[in-house]
Design an enzyme around this catalytic site. Structure first.
Site, PDB file in Angstrom:
ATOM      1  N   GLU A 215       5.238  -7.973  -3.755  1.00 53.93           N
ATOM      2  CA  GLU A 215       5.751  -6.740  -3.142  1.00 53.93           C
ATOM      3  C   GLU A 215       6.915  -6.149  -3.942  1.00 53.93           C
ATOM      4  O   GLU A 215       7.019  -4.939  -4.071  1.00 53.93           O
ATOM      5  CB  GLU A 215       6.178  -6.994  -1.686  1.00 53.93           C
ATOM      6  CG  GLU A 215       5.016  -7.188  -0.732  1.00 53.93           C
ATOM      7  CD  GLU A 215       4.091  -5.971  -0.640  1.00 53.93           C
ATOM      8  OE1 GLU A 215       4.502  -4.857  -1.005  1.00 53.93           O
ATOM      9  OE2 GLU A 215       2.934  -6.157  -0.232  1.00 53.93           O
TER      10      GLU A 215
ATOM     11  N   TYR B 216      10.245  -0.563   3.792  1.00 51.56           N
ATOM     12  CA  TYR B 216       8.818  -0.756   3.527  1.00 51.56           C
ATOM     13  C   TYR B 216       8.516  -2.218   3.198  1.00 51.56           C
ATOM     14  O   TYR B 216       7.592  -2.824   3.754  1.00 51.56           O
ATOM     15  CB  TYR B 216       8.365   0.159   2.372  1.00 51.56           C
ATOM     16  CG  TYR B 216       7.036  -0.281   1.821  1.00 51.56           C
ATOM     17  CD1 TYR B 216       5.859   0.042   2.494  1.00 51.56           C
ATOM     18  CD2 TYR B 216       6.960  -1.080   0.680  1.00 51.56           C
ATOM     19  CE1 TYR B 216       4.636  -0.408   2.028  1.00 51.56           C
ATOM     20  CE2 TYR B 216       5.744  -1.526   0.212  1.00 51.56           C
ATOM     21  CZ  TYR B 216       4.586  -1.197   0.882  1.00 51.56           C
ATOM     22  OH  TYR B 216       3.392  -1.662   0.425  1.00 51.56           O
TER      23      TYR B 216
ATOM     24  N   ASP C 110       4.074   3.455   2.685  1.00 48.66           N
ATOM     25  CA  ASP C 110       4.479   3.780   1.318  1.00 48.66           C
ATOM     26  C   ASP C 110       3.900   5.153   0.973  1.00 48.66           C
ATOM     27  O   ASP C 110       3.379   5.861   1.842  1.00 48.66           O
ATOM     28  CB  ASP C 110       4.014   2.695   0.331  1.00 48.66           C
ATOM     29  CG  ASP C 110       2.499   2.587   0.245  1.00 48.66           C
ATOM     30  OD1 ASP C 110       1.790   3.317   0.982  1.00 48.66           O
ATOM     31  OD2 ASP C 110       1.996   1.795  -0.568  1.00 48.66           O
TER      32      ASP C 110
ATOM     33  N   CYS D 202      -8.236   7.583  -0.392  1.00 48.89           N
ATOM     34  CA  CYS D 202      -7.512   8.844  -0.180  1.00 48.89           C
ATOM     35  C   CYS D 202      -6.566   9.062  -1.364  1.00 48.89           C
ATOM     36  O   CYS D 202      -5.356   9.137  -1.204  1.00 48.89           O
ATOM     37  CB  CYS D 202      -6.755   8.786   1.142  1.00 48.89           C
ATOM     38  SG  CYS D 202      -6.231  10.416   1.691  1.00 48.89           S
TER      39      CYS D 202
ATOM     40  N   CYS E 197     -13.681  11.444   0.224  1.00 48.97           N
ATOM     41  CA  CYS E 197     -13.860  11.657   1.665  1.00 48.97           C
ATOM     42  C   CYS E 197     -15.250  11.206   2.131  1.00 48.97           C
ATOM     43  O   CYS E 197     -15.413  10.805   3.283  1.00 48.97           O
ATOM     44  CB  CYS E 197     -13.631  13.128   2.001  1.00 48.97           C
ATOM     45  SG  CYS E 197     -12.005  13.709   1.519  1.00 48.97           S
TER      46      CYS E 197
ATOM     47  N   CYS F 236     -14.978   7.710   3.360  1.00 47.61           N
ATOM     48  CA  CYS F 236     -13.750   7.382   4.088  1.00 47.61           C
ATOM     49  C   CYS F 236     -14.048   7.065   5.562  1.00 47.61           C
ATOM     50  O   CYS F 236     -14.732   7.836   6.236  1.00 47.61           O
ATOM     51  CB  CYS F 236     -12.785   8.564   4.009  1.00 47.61           C
ATOM     52  SG  CYS F 236     -11.268   8.273   4.938  1.00 47.61           S
TER      53      CYS F 236
ATOM     54  N   CYS G  89     -10.578  13.424  10.289  1.00 50.12           N
ATOM     55  CA  CYS G  89      -9.562  13.923   9.351  1.00 50.12           C
ATOM     56  C   CYS G  89      -9.475  15.453   9.398  1.00 50.12           C
ATOM     57  O   CYS G  89     -10.434  16.163   9.110  1.00 50.12           O
ATOM     58  CB  CYS G  89      -9.897  13.457   7.939  1.00 50.12           C
ATOM     59  SG  CYS G  89      -8.698  14.053   6.729  1.00 50.12           S
TER      60      CYS G  89
HETATM   61 FE1  SF4 Z   1      -8.175  11.171   2.925  1.00 46.28          FE
HETATM   62 FE2  SF4 Z   1      -9.097  12.534   5.020  1.00 46.28          FE
HETATM   63 FE3  SF4 Z   1     -10.536  12.405   2.805  1.00 46.28          FE
HETATM   64 FE4  SF4 Z   1     -10.208  10.257   4.304  1.00 46.28          FE
HETATM   65  S1  SF4 Z   1     -11.281  12.113   4.861  1.00 46.28           S
HETATM   66  S2  SF4 Z   1     -10.081  10.355   2.077  1.00 46.28           S
HETATM   67  S3  SF4 Z   1      -8.124  10.520   5.063  1.00 46.28           S
HETATM   68  S4  SF4 Z   1      -8.547  13.368   3.035  1.00 46.28           S
END
Ligand code: SF4
Length: 359
Positions: free
Chosen positions: A49, A132, A150, A202, A209, A212, A218
């Site tokens: 870390e 953090y 972070d 992200c 996305c 994701c 989102c």
């Molecule tokens: Fe990032 Fe939203 Fe895309 Fe997921 S959907 S990678 S949270 S911008």
């Protein structure tokens, strides 16, 4: 879906994604490792870390292996000569971290019997362990409920909620939103998962996305502009500083000394030089360690967080009566391993080149 259900859904989707796709990192205990009886080593996790503050995983990983091989326990690190630890850190940057790492090892080894505190508050009291890092270690080493935020997490949360407040003003809001999603039970895995999502899916410029786990919730994605978030205040131009640095050689060696503990590159090795001025290149004569026919070794540039530094390199053989009362003479062949921070390594390389190819 109620707000509570929505948060629980986000958490569950993130953890399911992590179980499938989370990164295997050498200091990380994955669920299958845990099932096989592997327990986290707080020392190895703390080391990772501290190294990962401001440094990427690929860059930090060899250093982490090297430190653990040389100093397998916190007591070993605490008993090592400080200059050895600083030299081993050279190249990782942000050298206050190395000084704090050493100070922290001494506190844990000598004041706490070699045992790291197992709470966020206890960890936070250690040198070099901030908000953090205390949360990250508490979660990774002790499975304590934590809220790791972070830069990667800030980005993912800003996009998830399409936050219009720019960073850094939005930090408290991001922290509160991230804290709602954080899992108090699978704290270890959740901390790794949210960091992985920000670091690998992200990403700043081209978020993936399509894969994701948060895509359907989102808001930045729904708006069709994920990279418009997080909003940021315009950056100020970095000031430029100028200075001289002197590559002094004698019989196959070159002269290095330690910088003062306080300030930039504190405690690290350097070639001698003068002040770094924002008002243009200072007069060389004010910085010269001795009068000589200095040979120009070119200019090296290094970008620090708050300014860019341009150093004019000069090269000369040390006169017989040059005996500085601090520092030492390092073998020219050991230039890469002597432990110079990046900017000084660049300057030494330029000096060596000028020495090998005099004009
Ligand atoms: Fe990032 Fe939203 Fe895309 Fe997921 S959907 S990678 S949270 S911008």
């Amino acid at each position: 879906m109620s707000a509570v259900d929505k948060v629980e859904d986000l958490r569950a989707r993130l953890l399911a994604w992590y179980d499938r796709e989370g990164r295997s990192l050498p200091w990380r205990i994955r669920p299958d490792d845990r099932a096989a009886g592997v327990v986290p080593d707080p020392y190895a996790i703390w080391l990772s870390e501290i190294m990962l503050q401001q440094t990427t995983v690929p860059h930090a990983t060899p250093y982490w292996h090297d430190f653990l091989a040389r100093w397998p326990r916190v007591e070993d690190l605490a008993k090592a000569p400080r200059e050895d630890v600083m030299a081993a850190w050279a190249g990782l940057g942000y050298y206050a971290r190395a000084r704090n790492l050493y100070a922290c090892a001494q506190v844990v080894a000598f004041d706490l019997g070699g045992v790291f505190p197992d709470t966020i508050e206890g960890l936070r009291a250690l040198p070099g362990v901030g908000e953090y890092t205390s949360h990250a270690i508490a979660a990774a080493a002790f499975n304590r409920p934590a809220n790791v935020v972070d830069g990667n997490v800030e980005r993912a949360i800003s996009r998830l909620y399409a936050l219009d407040t720019p960073l850094p003003k939005s930090k408290p809001e991001i922290r509160a939103l991230a804290g709602e999603i954080a899992d108090p039970v699978r704290a270890h895995d959740y901390a790794q998962a949210i960091m992985d999502l920000g670091a690998t899916v992200c990403s700043p410029k081209s978020p993936s996305c399509g894969i994701c786990p948060w895509q359907s919730a989102c808001q930045a994605y729904a708006l069709g502009q994920p990279t418009a978030y997080p909003k940021k205040l315009p950056k100020k131009a970095k000031p430029q500083r100028y200075g001289h640095v002197f590559f002094i050689h004698r019989e196959g060696t070159f002269y290095v000394r330690a910088r003062p503990d306080q300030g930039l590159l504190g405690g690290m090795l350097e070639l001698p030089g003068g002040v770094w001025s924002e008002q243009g290149l200072p007069a060389r004569i004010e910085a010269e360690p001795f009068a000589a026919d200095w040979q120009a070794g070119g200019v090296v540039t290094h970008v620090f967080t708050h300014f860019t530094l341009q150093l004019q390199v000069w090269c000369a053989m040390a006169p017989k009566d040059y005996r500085p009362n601090a520092g030492h003479w390092a073998d020219l062949k050991a230039l890469k391993t002597v432990g110079l921070p990046s900017v000084m390594a660049k300057a030494a390389k330029a000096g060596l080149k000028a020495l090998s190819h005099p004009v």
